[in-house]
Enzyme design. Structure first.
Site, short mmCIF file in Angstrom:
data_model
loop_
_atom_site.label_atom_id
_atom_site.label_comp_id
_atom_site.label_asym_id
_atom_site.label_seq_id
_atom_site.Cartn_x
_atom_site.Cartn_y
_atom_site.Cartn_z
N SER A 201 0.80 -1.22 0.00
CA SER A 201 0.00 0.00 0.00
C SER A 201 0.84 1.27 0.00
O SER A 201 0.46 2.28 -0.60
CB SER A 201 -0.94 0.01 1.21
OG SER A 201 -1.86 -1.06 1.13
N HIS A 248 0.68 4.27 4.46
CA HIS A 248 -0.01 4.95 3.37
C HIS A 248 0.42 6.41 3.26
O HIS A 248 0.73 6.90 2.17
CB HIS A 248 -1.53 4.89 3.60
CG HIS A 248 -2.07 3.50 3.56
ND1 HIS A 248 -3.42 3.23 3.69
CD2 HIS A 248 -1.47 2.29 3.41
CE1 HIS A 248 -3.61 1.92 3.62
NE2 HIS A 248 -2.44 1.33 3.46
#
Length: 298
Positions: A201, A248
């Protein structure tokens, strides 16, 4: 994170297309006449890639042309080789992980912890710095793991090829890998030192950040990618107990910063500035790791 829509994240309705095949999108142009052309309509010449019309002498070029470059200075790629390779590697390692679950604990991102009382310490602070990048190539092994790799590979499939065409293979790979490490570094700082993390991610968010910068530079409608980023970040914070939001955010920041250096570098010294920016980001990340390791082991 959630899977993006199949439509272009930038919201652009009419991307550049080949002047001979209007249905084919391409970011590569002829070095002589400047018209966008697909790989079938480009020919390697002594001075770079030229469209078939210029090769035949029927094009719009009249001056000696320079070597072909993408819109951000990379070497044109006929296919999204790096994107497909990254997808293949991620899927292959996931299958290996399913067969050998211990690979997850060997490769996951971990700050500094013991697996059992009295046992040796593991993690980046214990000298296992490879976890900063290996963790980006494995998802979890549970039910969330298959969703994680499915969403991330879908996002890479949607965003990757276009970014790779804009950047060229080397720059695209640099954005991906630096974003992956950037996500791990922020996780190293903000997450509890004994909590592990896995997944691509951080790298994917880095590509989202890079696409936002590219869309702003090229004058595309950036509302689509902004919505995509906001939606995924929102889910990251809502489910922060199971999603590494630090990864993230770190990937997003690094991807945007590296892309900004690539996109806004002056044409005259573009390659030198892009290389210097890439090295600078890598060095800063390394320094950050050294500082955090000192904090955990002091």
């Amino acid at each position: 994170m959630t899977a993006p829509d199949q439509a272009s994240p930038t919201g652009q309705d009419t991307p550049p297309t080949c002047y001979r095949h209007p249905g084919r999108e391409t970011w590569v142009s002829c070095v002589r006449c400047g018209r966008h052309a697909c790989p079938d309509c480009l020919r390697d010449a002594a001075v770079g890639q030229q469209c078939v019309d210029c090769v035949r002498g029927a094009g719009q070029g009249g001056q000696r042309a320079r070597a072909a470059r993408t819109v951000f200075g990379g070497r044109p790629s006929r296919s999204a080789t790096v994107t497909w390779t990254l997808i293949a590697v991620n899927i292959l390692l996931y299958l290996v992980e399913l067969a050998h679950p211990s690979l997850a604990s060997d490769w996951w991102m971990l700050g500094y912890a013991q697996y059992y009382t009295g046992g040796p310490f593991h993690g980046v602070a214990a000298g296992e710095s490879y976890r900063l990048i290996t963790s980006a190539f494995l998802p979890g092994t549970g039910s969330l793991g298959i969703l994680d790799i499915a969403f991330n590979m879908w996002a890479l499939y949607v965003v990757g090829p276009s970014l790779e065409q804009m950047l060229g293979r080397v720059r695209f790979l640099a954005v991906y890998l630096l974003s992956a490490v950037g996500g791990s570094v922020l996780f190293y700082y903000l997450a509890p030192q004994n909590v592990p993390a896995l997944g691509a991610s951080g790298a994917i968010f880095g590509l989202f950040g890079a696409w936002f910068v590219a869309s702003r530079k090229l004058g595309f409608d950036s509302r689509g990618i902004v919505l995509l980023i906001a939606l995924n970040l929102g889910l990251s914070f809502v489910y922060r107990g199971t999603i590494a939001w630090q990864d993230h955010v770190g990937g997003l920041i690094v991807g945007a910063v590296v892309m900004a250096a690539y996109a806004y570098a002056p044409r005259k010294n573009r390659i030198a500035i892009q290389v210097a920016a890439t090295v600078a980001v890598a060095v800063l990340l390394a320094i950050a790791v050294v500082i955090r390791t000192g904090q955990l082991t002091a």
